[in-house]
Design a protein around this motif. Structure first.
Motif, short mmCIF file in Angstrom:
data_model
loop_
_atom_site.label_atom_id
_atom_site.label_comp_id
_atom_site.label_asym_id
_atom_site.label_seq_id
_atom_site.Cartn_x
_atom_site.Cartn_y
_atom_site.Cartn_z
N LEU A 189 -4.95 -2.02 -13.41
CA LEU A 189 -5.87 -2.98 -12.81
C LEU A 189 -5.40 -3.40 -11.42
CD1 LEU A 189 -6.58 -5.28 -15.90
CD2 LEU A 189 -8.06 -3.50 -14.95
N ALA A 190 -4.09 -3.52 -11.25
CA ALA A 190 -3.57 -3.93 -9.94
C ALA A 190 -3.85 -2.87 -8.88
CB ALA A 190 -2.06 -4.18 -10.05
N GLY A 191 -3.79 -1.59 -9.27
CA GLY A 191 -4.05 -0.52 -8.30
C GLY A 191 -5.46 -0.58 -7.74
N ARG A 192 -6.41 -1.10 -8.49
CA ARG A 192 -7.78 -1.21 -8.00
C ARG A 192 -7.96 -2.31 -6.98
NH1 ARG A 192 -10.69 -0.93 -14.00
NH2 ARG A 192 -9.70 1.03 -14.67
N VAL A 200 0.83 -1.20 0.00
CA VAL A 200 0.00 0.00 0.00
C VAL A 200 0.87 1.25 0.00
CG1 VAL A 200 -0.18 0.15 2.52
CG2 VAL A 200 -2.02 1.06 1.07
N TYR A 201 2.08 1.19 0.58
CA TYR A 201 2.94 2.37 0.61
C TYR A 201 3.43 2.75 -0.78
CZ TYR A 201 2.94 1.48 5.62
OH TYR A 201 2.55 1.28 6.92
N TRP A 202 3.45 1.79 -1.69
CA TRP A 202 3.83 2.12 -3.07
C TRP A 202 2.80 3.07 -3.69
CZ3 TRP A 202 6.43 -2.11 -6.49
CH2 TRP A 202 7.51 -2.66 -5.80
N TYR A 203 1.57 2.99 -3.21
CA TYR A 203 0.50 3.82 -3.77
C TYR A 203 0.26 5.08 -2.95
CZ TYR A 203 -0.55 -0.06 -6.88
OH TYR A 203 -0.46 -1.03 -7.85
N LEU A 236 5.93 -8.52 -15.52
CA LEU A 236 4.69 -9.25 -15.73
C LEU A 236 4.53 -10.35 -14.69
CD1 LEU A 236 2.22 -9.65 -17.57
CD2 LEU A 236 3.62 -11.15 -18.98
N VAL A 237 5.62 -11.05 -14.38
CA VAL A 237 5.58 -12.09 -13.35
C VAL A 237 5.23 -11.48 -12.00
CG1 VAL A 237 6.96 -13.78 -12.10
CG2 VAL A 237 7.19 -13.58 -14.57
N ASP A 238 5.84 -10.33 -11.67
CA ASP A 238 5.54 -9.68 -10.40
C ASP A 238 4.09 -9.19 -10.34
OD1 ASP A 238 8.01 -10.04 -9.22
OD2 ASP A 238 8.83 -8.17 -9.98
N LEU A 239 3.57 -8.68 -11.44
CA LEU A 239 2.20 -8.18 -11.45
C LEU A 239 1.19 -9.30 -11.26
CD1 LEU A 239 2.40 -5.49 -14.27
CD2 LEU A 239 1.96 -5.08 -11.84
N LEU A 240 1.54 -10.50 -11.68
CA LEU A 240 0.62 -11.63 -11.48
C LEU A 240 0.40 -11.90 -9.99
CD1 LEU A 240 1.80 -14.13 -14.24
CD2 LEU A 240 -0.20 -12.65 -14.26
N CYS A 241 1.33 -11.44 -9.15
CA CYS A 241 1.18 -11.65 -7.71
C CYS A 241 -0.04 -10.94 -7.15
CB CYS A 241 2.44 -11.18 -6.98
SG CYS A 241 3.94 -12.07 -7.42
N PHE A 242 -0.50 -9.88 -7.82
CA PHE A 242 -1.68 -9.16 -7.34
C PHE A 242 -2.94 -10.02 -7.43
CE2 PHE A 242 1.16 -5.62 -8.00
CZ PHE A 242 0.77 -4.68 -7.04
N TRP A 243 -2.92 -11.01 -8.31
CA TRP A 243 -4.09 -11.87 -8.48
C TRP A 243 -3.87 -13.25 -7.86
CZ3 TRP A 243 -2.74 -8.07 -11.81
CH2 TRP A 243 -3.74 -7.18 -12.21
N THR A 244 -2.65 -13.68 -7.72
CA THR A 244 -2.35 -14.96 -7.07
C THR A 244 -1.43 -14.67 -5.90
OG1 THR A 244 -0.52 -15.27 -8.62
CG2 THR A 244 -2.61 -16.28 -9.19
N LEU A 245 -2.01 -14.37 -4.75
CA LEU A 245 -1.27 -13.79 -3.64
C LEU A 245 -0.25 -14.75 -3.04
CD1 LEU A 245 -4.18 -11.90 -1.83
CD2 LEU A 245 -2.58 -11.04 -3.53
N ARG A 246 -0.51 -16.04 -3.04
CA ARG A 246 0.44 -17.01 -2.48
C ARG A 246 0.91 -17.92 -3.60
NH1 ARG A 246 0.33 -17.22 3.07
NH2 ARG A 246 2.31 -18.31 2.73
N ASN A 247 1.89 -17.45 -4.34
CA ASN A 247 2.28 -18.18 -5.55
C ASN A 247 3.80 -18.32 -5.67
OD1 ASN A 247 2.87 -15.52 -6.02
ND2 ASN A 247 2.11 -15.50 -8.11
N GLU A 248 4.48 -18.58 -4.55
CA GLU A 248 5.93 -18.73 -4.63
C GLU A 248 6.32 -19.85 -5.58
OE1 GLU A 248 4.23 -18.43 -1.89
OE2 GLU A 248 5.12 -16.90 -0.58
N SER A 249 5.59 -20.96 -5.55
CA SER A 249 5.91 -22.08 -6.44
C SER A 249 5.67 -21.71 -7.90
CB SER A 249 5.07 -23.30 -6.07
OG SER A 249 5.34 -23.73 -4.74
N ALA A 250 4.59 -20.99 -8.15
CA ALA A 250 4.31 -20.57 -9.53
C ALA A 250 5.40 -19.63 -10.03
CB ALA A 250 2.95 -19.89 -9.60
#
Length: 287
Positions: A277-280, A115-118, A185-199
């Protein structure tokens, strides 16, 4: 006696302009990771030792593979060894580990500090770009130092001509831009898959495999090479290293660099849309 009503004072509703970060502040943001490395000499020593061991291992590996043959997949021993060593060195450009400082995107999302990034007077995309720029400049320092030592030791052959060297440098810079957007792009996917270390580990492995980090793509089956041609990964590293070792001629290199440019534009547009989209999805609760 008539009472007088005070005249209301007009309120200035003009929004306060967002302060523009100064050049020194931008430079400090970009140098966060390098300064953290300089303040931890054991980490730098470990990096130097790891690079030395990796370079030695790939040299002995590829020389062993060419012990009974003079050419394979269109490459001789000098080309194959040079490609492998340069691939190891190039891994340091984006190989910095921010997990110790809890500064990866997935960690910020997990702990809620994203949230501090925003909340900063700077768009998160710009902050992300500055951090990546600092990482790459610092990584290029390691690559340049390792490259000079490998040239002096005769492990890597110099480019065939100044023209090849110039085309290689341009293609390498374009490849790093493609890699920057791929990793974003890989990092942005984290906004939709919050626990995805394996992915994330799977995606990083796929990126390294399809870009030619582990081995040049010419050693793989034809169907694998055809598949990789429709993906942006080989544009990150495989193309510039192929130019360096002479597998891709200067005349054909311009077409490959045009493809790198197309991938940069497409990935830039895609990641820009994903940032919006991630900001929303970021919600701040409390005061």
């Amino acid at each position: 006696m008539a009472s007088s009503t005070p005249t209301p004072t007009p309120t200035d509703t003009t929004p306060t302009p967002t302060p523009t970060p100064t050049l020194s502040r931008l430079r400090r943001i970009a140098s966060i990771t390098p300064r953290g490395e300089f303040l931890a000499p054991p980490r730098m020593t470990a990096t130097a030792v790891r690079l030395f061991v990796q370079v030695c291992l790939v040299v002995y590996l590829w020389r062993g593979l060419y012990a009974n043959t003079s050419s394979s997949a269109g490459l001789d021993e000098t080309q194959a060894v040079g490609y492998a060593v340069l691939a190891v060195l190039a891994g340091r450009i984006r190989g910095l580990d921010r997990r110790a400082g809890r500064d990866t995107v997935i960690q910020h999302l997990h702990f809620g500090t994203i949230v501090y990034w925003y909340l900063r007077p700077m768009r998160p995309q710009r902050y992300y770009a500055l951090r990546a720029l600092g990482d790459q400049v610092y990584g290029f320092g390691w690559v340049l130092g390792g490259y000079v030592l490998c040239l002096a030791a005769g492990v890597v052959a110099p480019p065939d001509s100044v023209e090849v060297a110039a085309v290689f440098v341009v293609s390498m810079l374009l490849g790093q831009l493609v890699l920057y957007y791929v990793m974003m792009l890989v990092d942005l996917l984290c906004f939709w898959t919050l626990r995805n270390e394996s992915a994330l580990l799977i995606l990083v492995f796929a990126q390294n495999l399809l870009s030619g980090v582990y081995a040049p793509l010419w050693y793989f089956p034809d169907w694998f090479i055809t598949l990789s041609a429709f993906l942006p990964f080989q544009a990150t590293l495989g193309v510039p290293l192929s130019i360096y070792v002479g597998r891709i001629g200067v005349g054909d290199a311009f077409g490959q660099m045009a493809i790198q440019g197309v991938w940069i534009v497409l990935l830039a547009l895609l990641t820009r849309r994903l940032w919006d989209l991630a900001g929303r999805r970021v919600v701040a609760q409390g005061g």
